[in-house]
Design an enzyme around this catalytic site. Structure first.
Site, short mmCIF file in Angstrom:
data_model
loop_
_atom_site.label_atom_id
_atom_site.label_comp_id
_atom_site.label_asym_id
_atom_site.label_seq_id
_atom_site.Cartn_x
_atom_site.Cartn_y
_atom_site.Cartn_z
N GLY A 40 -4.86 9.65 -4.66
CA GLY A 40 -4.33 9.50 -3.29
C GLY A 40 -4.94 10.46 -2.30
O GLY A 40 -4.23 11.25 -1.66
N SER A 43 -4.91 10.26 2.43
CA SER A 43 -3.88 10.63 3.41
C SER A 43 -3.16 11.90 2.97
O SER A 43 -3.21 12.29 1.80
CB SER A 43 -2.88 9.46 3.50
OG SER A 43 -1.75 9.80 4.25
N GLY A 44 -2.53 12.55 3.92
CA GLY A 44 -1.56 13.61 3.64
C GLY A 44 -2.05 14.75 2.76
O GLY A 44 -3.11 15.33 2.97
N LEU A 88 -2.33 2.15 -8.12
CA LEU A 88 -1.44 2.63 -9.17
C LEU A 88 -0.42 1.59 -9.64
O LEU A 88 0.13 1.70 -10.72
CB LEU A 88 -0.70 3.89 -8.70
CG LEU A 88 -1.55 5.17 -8.72
CD1 LEU A 88 -0.84 6.29 -7.95
CD2 LEU A 88 -1.86 5.64 -10.14
N TYR A 184 20.54 -0.71 -6.57
CA TYR A 184 19.36 -0.13 -5.93
C TYR A 184 19.77 0.66 -4.70
O TYR A 184 20.45 0.15 -3.81
CB TYR A 184 18.34 -1.22 -5.51
CG TYR A 184 17.14 -0.59 -4.83
CD1 TYR A 184 16.11 -0.03 -5.59
CD2 TYR A 184 17.05 -0.48 -3.43
CE1 TYR A 184 15.03 0.60 -4.99
CE2 TYR A 184 15.98 0.14 -2.82
CZ TYR A 184 14.97 0.69 -3.60
OH TYR A 184 13.90 1.32 -3.01
N1 LIG Z 1 5.40 14.65 2.53
C1 LIG Z 1 6.49 15.18 1.98
O1 LIG Z 1 7.39 15.67 2.68
C2 LIG Z 1 6.67 15.20 0.48
C3 LIG Z 1 7.78 15.83 -0.05
C4 LIG Z 1 7.96 15.86 -1.43
C5 LIG Z 1 7.04 15.25 -2.25
N2 LIG Z 1 5.96 14.62 -1.71
C6 LIG Z 1 5.01 13.96 -2.63
O2 LIG Z 1 3.70 14.35 -2.28
C7 LIG Z 1 2.78 13.32 -2.67
C8 LIG Z 1 1.82 13.05 -1.53
O3 LIG Z 1 2.58 12.55 -0.44
P1 LIG Z 1 2.05 12.59 1.07
O4 LIG Z 1 3.14 13.19 1.85
O5 LIG Z 1 0.70 13.14 1.15
O6 LIG Z 1 2.06 11.01 1.39
P2 LIG Z 1 0.97 10.08 2.08
O7 LIG Z 1 0.38 10.73 3.26
O8 LIG Z 1 1.65 8.77 2.25
O9 LIG Z 1 -0.16 9.95 0.95
C9 LIG Z 1 0.12 9.26 -0.23
C10 LIG Z 1 -1.16 8.88 -0.92
O10 LIG Z 1 -0.81 8.05 -2.05
C11 LIG Z 1 -1.55 6.84 -1.96
N3 LIG Z 1 -0.84 5.71 -2.55
C12 LIG Z 1 0.36 5.20 -2.18
N4 LIG Z 1 0.63 4.12 -2.93
C13 LIG Z 1 -0.40 3.95 -3.77
C14 LIG Z 1 -0.70 2.99 -4.77
N5 LIG Z 1 0.10 1.95 -5.03
N6 LIG Z 1 -1.87 3.11 -5.45
C15 LIG Z 1 -2.70 4.12 -5.18
N7 LIG Z 1 -2.49 5.06 -4.25
C16 LIG Z 1 -1.35 4.96 -3.54
C17 LIG Z 1 -1.76 6.62 -0.49
O11 LIG Z 1 -2.78 5.68 -0.28
P3 LIG Z 1 -2.81 4.80 1.09
O12 LIG Z 1 -3.30 5.76 2.13
O13 LIG Z 1 -3.75 3.69 0.79
O14 LIG Z 1 -1.41 4.34 1.32
C18 LIG Z 1 -2.10 8.04 -0.06
O15 LIG Z 1 -3.43 8.34 -0.37
C19 LIG Z 1 3.63 12.13 -3.09
O16 LIG Z 1 3.70 12.08 -4.49
C20 LIG Z 1 5.01 12.44 -2.53
O17 LIG Z 1 6.05 11.87 -3.28
C21 LIG Z 1 5.74 14.60 -0.38
#
Ligand SMILES: NC(=O)c1ccc[n+]([C@@H]2O[C@H](COP(=O)([O-])OP(=O)(O)OC[C@H]3O[C@@H](n4cnc5c(N)ncnc54)[C@H](OP(=O)(O)O)[C@@H]3O)[C@@H](O)[C@H]2O)c1
Length: 307
Positions: A40, A43-44, A88, A184
């Site tokens: 991933g 993004s982010g 994924l 759910y």
């Molecule tokens: N942000 C927060 O506050 C927070 C807090 C606690 C935990 N987390 C965890 O941190 C991690 C990163 O989150 P983030 O905040 O950086 O979110 P994000 O900006 O939405 O990035 C998520 C990444 O995962 C990819 N992804 C999503 N669904 C996917 C799939 N089906 N197959 C392959 N790749 C997929 C996205 O790809 P696309 O760009 O193509 O969608 C993106 O690259 C996650 O595991 C999240 O649960 C985040």
């Protein structure tokens, strides 16, 4: 000084804390010759981790739902990168990604299982399983199954969980409701997927014990990213309020995963849950060895259906 200012200024035994950034936790490290896989990177937090780890000299293998998406992101960080397609929620794509990564012949010094989706407002399923559990946990489980032989002798596996694991159903995993059809709730389902990440790292750590390899999990903080894309307006408001009070920027959000992947201070630490770059306590049943073992067995059974 306000309570938040105190929390934000605090550093733990690792020497890092809430305000530390991915650049801080990797400062002075020369990662030349290291290979790090991050899921991933489009993004982010995954994108920021990739940027910083490439900057420190590592070869970053980054996955995206499409190879073009991952390549587009990684290209902007330099040429010491490899883009891989890994959707994924599609086991065939995950298995192909694992084969492609293994075929690169670069032992993986760290794997950051970072990609994820959050709090889908209504039940969505893939192959009969609730989509967050299937994407965030089963996808990464199948990926790791295919990568065990590609790990370096001291490889560090880093599972990005969340403090939201505390919202998982009682007992952690509802093994009789992995479809989500019996009941759910968006945050409970996300919590279950995130406690699954945590329990996966726990069981992997048990299997790694004595090998030199390690597995840990973490909460990165609360950071405004694309993760909130599935929230409905009411949920977005709630998340927004929480993040105003306790919000890290993306540089801080990527710190704990980078710390666990490469900082010498995390060497040899196995089976722990981290928050703000320091060991923290997860929910009590997040450390339950029996649940972790059962989740592993059930995940193997699910993975085998798609072999
Ligand atoms: N942000 C927060 O506050 C927070 C807090 C606690 C935990 N987390 C965890 O941190 C991690 C990163 O989150 P983030 O905040 O950086 O979110 P994000 O900006 O939405 O990035 C998520 C990444 O995962 C990819 N992804 C999503 N669904 C996917 C799939 N089906 N197959 C392959 N790749 C997929 C996205 O790809 P696309 O760009 O193509 O969608 C993106 O690259 C996650 O595991 C999240 O649960 C985040």
């Amino acid at each position: 000084m306000s309570l938040m200012a105190v929390i934000k200024g605090r550093r733990g035994p690792s020497g890092f804390g809430y305000a530390s950034t991915a650049e801080d936790v990797t400062a002075g490290l020369d990662l030349t010759g290291k290979t790090i896989l991050i899921t991933g990177v489009t993004s982010g937090l995954g994108k920021e981790a990739a940027r910083v780890l490439v900057m420190r000299g590592a070869h970053v293998i980054g996955t995206g739902r499409s190879v073009e998406g991952a390549r587009q992101t990684l290209m902007s960080f330099g040429t010491n990168t490899t883009a891989i397609a890994c959707e994924l929620s599609e086991p065939a794509s995950v298995r192909a990604a694992a084969s492609e990564i293994a075929a690169l012949g670069r032992p993986l010094d760290a794997v950051i299982l970072n990609a994820g989706i959050m709090a889908l407002p209504t039940l969505q399923q893939k192959y009969g399983y609730e989509l967050q559990f299937f994407t965030n946990h089963i996808g990464h489980f199948i990926l790791m199954q295919g990568l065990m032989d590609a790990l370096a002798p001291t490889a560090r596996v880093v599972a990005v969980s969340s403090t939201a694991h505390r919202g998982a159903p009682k007992g952690g995993i509802q093994f009789d409701n992995l479809s989500g059809e019996r009941s759910y709730r968006a945050w409970a389902a996300y919590g279950q997927a995130k406690i699954a990440n945590l329990l996966f790292a726990k069981e992997l750590a048990r299997r790694f014990a004595g090998t030199g390899r390690t597995a840990n999990s973490l909460h990165p903080g609360v950071i405004i990213t694309n993760l909130g894309r599935h929230l409905n307006p009411v949920m977005k408001f709630g998340f927004g309020v929480a993040s105003v009070v306790m919000c890290k920027d993306v540089h801080q959000g990527a710190a704990t995963e980078c710390y666990l992947a490469v900082n010498p201070g995390a060497a040899g630490i196995n089976g722990q849950y981290f928050d703000d770059c320091n060991i923290a306590a997860p929910r009590a049943d997040g450390t339950d060895a029996e649940t972790a073992r059962r989740l592993w067995d059930v995940s193997e059974e699910i993975g085998a259906k798609f072999a």
